[in-house]
Design an enzyme around this catalytic site. Structure first.
Site, PDB file in Angstrom:
ATOM      1  N   ASP A 142       2.404  -1.474  -1.027  1.00 43.40           N
ATOM      2  CA  ASP A 142       1.304  -0.872  -0.165  1.00 43.40           C
ATOM      3  C   ASP A 142       2.271  -0.614   1.029  1.00 43.40           C
ATOM      4  OD1 ASP A 142      -1.545  -0.195   0.919  1.00 43.40           O
ATOM      5  OD2 ASP A 142      -0.840  -1.685   2.546  1.00 43.40           O
ATOM      6  N   GLU A 180      14.991 -10.652 -11.631  1.00 42.53           N
ATOM      7  CA  GLU A 180      15.018 -11.845 -12.263  1.00 42.53           C
ATOM      8  C   GLU A 180      14.094 -11.937 -13.516  1.00 42.53           C
ATOM      9  OE1 GLU A 180      14.407 -15.110  -9.825  1.00 42.53           O
ATOM     10  OE2 GLU A 180      15.480 -14.259  -8.225  1.00 42.53           O
TER      11      GLU A 180
HETATM   12  C1  NOJ Z   1      -2.396   2.266   2.086  1.00 45.22           C
HETATM   13  C2  NOJ Z   1      -3.750   2.067   1.026  1.00 45.22           C
HETATM   14  O1  NOJ Z   1      -3.378   2.738   0.092  1.00 45.22           O
HETATM   15  C3  NOJ Z   1      -4.890   2.152   1.832  1.00 45.22           C
HETATM   16  O2  NOJ Z   1      -6.065   2.337   1.143  1.00 45.22           O
HETATM   17  C4  NOJ Z   1      -4.981   1.150   3.075  1.00 45.22           C
HETATM   18  O3  NOJ Z   1      -6.111   1.125   4.031  1.00 45.22           O
HETATM   19  C5  NOJ Z   1      -3.619   1.145   3.786  1.00 45.22           C
HETATM   20  N1  NOJ Z   1      -2.142   1.166   3.006  1.00 45.22           N
HETATM   21  C6  NOJ Z   1      -3.502  -0.155   4.634  1.00 45.22           C
HETATM   22  O4  NOJ Z   1      -3.152  -1.344   3.754  1.00 45.22           O
END
Ligand code: NOJ
Length: 531
Positions: free
Chosen positions: A215, A266
């Protein structure tokens, strides 16, 4: 848990580089299938629908966060990255899902959310309790404010979800949150933070997961001194706002990726794909260096309009990005943050026709592809009434931005009324509309003309036809308003946006998104041939 032995499984590819041409399927867990009848999707729901995914022919899943969370951002606010949120199940349920998916030849990747934690993470609670200058606060980005009494935020950064990226705590300090206030940013210059991320990775890798979706993979590092960014409009969208936006794509992020890669190395055969909202080809390529990410989502296809030049540009730039790297391209048409492509392309019959053609474009391109749950049914967005909206963007923007709920409607599985087999109850966490009977998987199952049948046929060909061999592509001449390319194995893909039917190129038709019986490819359609 014992890591899976690829030789003992029916995986399509058993080599360590299986992800290079894999079709991944994004399970937005809240909306995929509800196994326990509370109106919210869960791990049991995924288990119950593994046969659908196997029949569809996907190679791997990406499951969005299912970790304990107060759900301020529907799971992207993680209170404990090494456990399962009770709404979604428990660790035993996850282990069972993993084993069953592997037995069906489907790999499983999970979300890693390094940039921020939940405000209910024990670290953040400890940071609030410990006060300014403490080691507990040094895991996050606490700063004194500016102006008289420090009453102004430490810099001018906006939150992606609206309002300032800073919230003041009772003792007068401020903490940084690029997203919601319930998602405090972690300080990656603190070795404890990186060490904890590695612990989380090993926790899931030791259970046998095949990799991660990372993310905000261009977040994490912040510039020294947290300087003001250039004031700009529309910084609220998770997108690339250029070098003046100091919140993202700072050089220090690459050291984090090198550490992530060292852990993955790893565990042979595991991988990571990054959510990297960086549109400059050269800067994006840096994330794909040999010791960083294996894949980075290509958001150019997801942001292109239904326009032949935009689509061609998206492909050209994406291939240029990976050209000097070891990575293949990684194609995305929709996800849980953006309007679905059926809707982006005009909605209704037109949108569906174009979405069918786009699917053949996406799946003909060399590299990996990510499907978003419901793509295979041709799901559109749904306009929800104000009172049904749940995305934090709606509140944070003062009700000026509706947020992302429209693309997160639960998947319809069967039947003729809400919740269409999604749940044992009719009410779902986001309401499902009337009239979706024909969209359900059950209704499409035996219809050779359905979107589901098109996806199944396309994935089967990708798996088995020699036409898909090789990672490159050559553009071939095509009528105005069309684009056409050839893969080394002999696959020719022609996409027609010219406004009129065009003659089919030479070759044996493998699959088409519309009827080509008269030797013509209709407008808003695509065809695969073996030539
Ligand atoms: C990207 C994610 O896809 C989204 O849904 C989220 O709100 C933000 N990152 C924050 O984690």
């Amino acid at each position: 848990m014992t890591p899976v032995d690829p030789a003992q499984t029916p995986f399509r590819r058993t080599d360590a580089d299986w992800w290079r041409d894999a079709v991944f399927y994004q399970v937005y867990i809240r909306s995929f299938a509800d196994g326990n009848g509370d109106g919210v999707g869960d791990l049991a729901g995924i288990r119950a629908h593994l046969p659908h995914l196997a029949a569809l022919g996907v190679d791997a899943l990406w499951i969005t966060p299912f970790y304990p969370s107060p759900m301020a951002d529907h799971g992207y606010d993680v209170a404990d990255p090494r456990d399962v949120e009770p709404v979604f199940g428990d660790l035993a349920e996850f282990d069972a899902l993993l084993a069953e998916a592997h037995a069906l030849g489907i790999r499983v990747t999970v979300d890693l959310v390094p940039n921020h934690s939940s405000h209910q993470h024990e670290w953040f609670e400890a940071a609030l309790a410990a006060g300014p200058g403490s080691p507990e606060r040094a895991r996050y980005l606490f700063r004194d404010g500016r102006g008289p009494d420090g009453a102004e935020p430490p810099n001018n950064w906006p939150s992606v979800f609206g309002g300032p990226a800073w919230t003041r705590v009772p003792d007068g300090q401020w903490y940084l949150h690029i997203f919601a206030p319930e998602q405090p940013d972690l300080d990656f210059t603190n070795p404890e933070v990186l060490a904890d991320l590695e612990t989380t990775m090993r926790f899931w890798l030791d259970r046998g997961v095949d990799g991660f979706r990372i993310d905000v993979a261009h977040g994490m590092a912040k510039p020294e001194g947290l300087p003001d960014m250039e004031p700009m409009e529309d910084t609220g969208l998770l997108d690339d706002h250029g070098p003046g936006d100091h919140r993202f794509d700072n050089d220090g992020v690459h050291e984090v990726h090198r550490r992530i890669r060292a852990v993955l190395d790893e565990y042979p055969g595991t991988m990571a794909v990054g959510e990297v909202w960086v549109s400059d080809d050269d800067r994006l390529a840096q994330y794909l260096r040999p010791d960083e990410l294996q894949l980075a989502f290509n958001f150019k296809l997801l942001t292109a309009d239904w326009d032949v030049d935009e689509l061609r540009d998206a492909v050209v730039h994406s291939l240029a990005t990976v050209a000097g790297t070891p990575a293949p391209a990684c194609w995305v048409l929709s996800n849980h943050d953006r309007p679905r492509h059926v809707t982006r392309y005009g909605g209704g019959e037109v949108g569906t026709r174009r979405a069918r053609a786009a699917a053949l474009l996406q799946l003909a391109l060399p590299g990996a592809a990510y499907l978003y749950n419901g793509d295979e049914l041709g799901m559109p967005d749904v306009d929800l009434p104000d009172e049904a909206l749940q995305d934090p963007i709606w509140e944070r923007s003062g009700h000026t931005e509706r947020g992302r709920d429209a693309c997160r409607i639960p998947v319809p599985w069967s039947g003729t009324a809400p919740s269409y087999g999604f749940s044992s109850r009719a009410e779902t966490w986001l309401p499902m509309p009337e009239g979706w009977g024909p969209l359900t998987a059950a209704a499409q199952e035996d219809d050779p003309g359905s979107v589901l049948s098109l996806y199944r046929a396309a994935l089967a060909l990708r798996r088995t036809s020699p036409a898909f061999a090789g990672e490159g592509l050559d553009w071939v001449p095509a009528p105005d308003g069309c684009l056409a390319f050839r893969r080394p194995g002999g696959l020719v893909c022609l996409l027609n946006l010219s406004g009129a039917p065009v003659p089919l190129p030479e070759g044996r038709v493998l699959l088409a998104s519309a009827d080509t019986a008269d030797g013509l490819l209709p407008d808003d359609a695509a065809v695969w041939l073996h030539a």
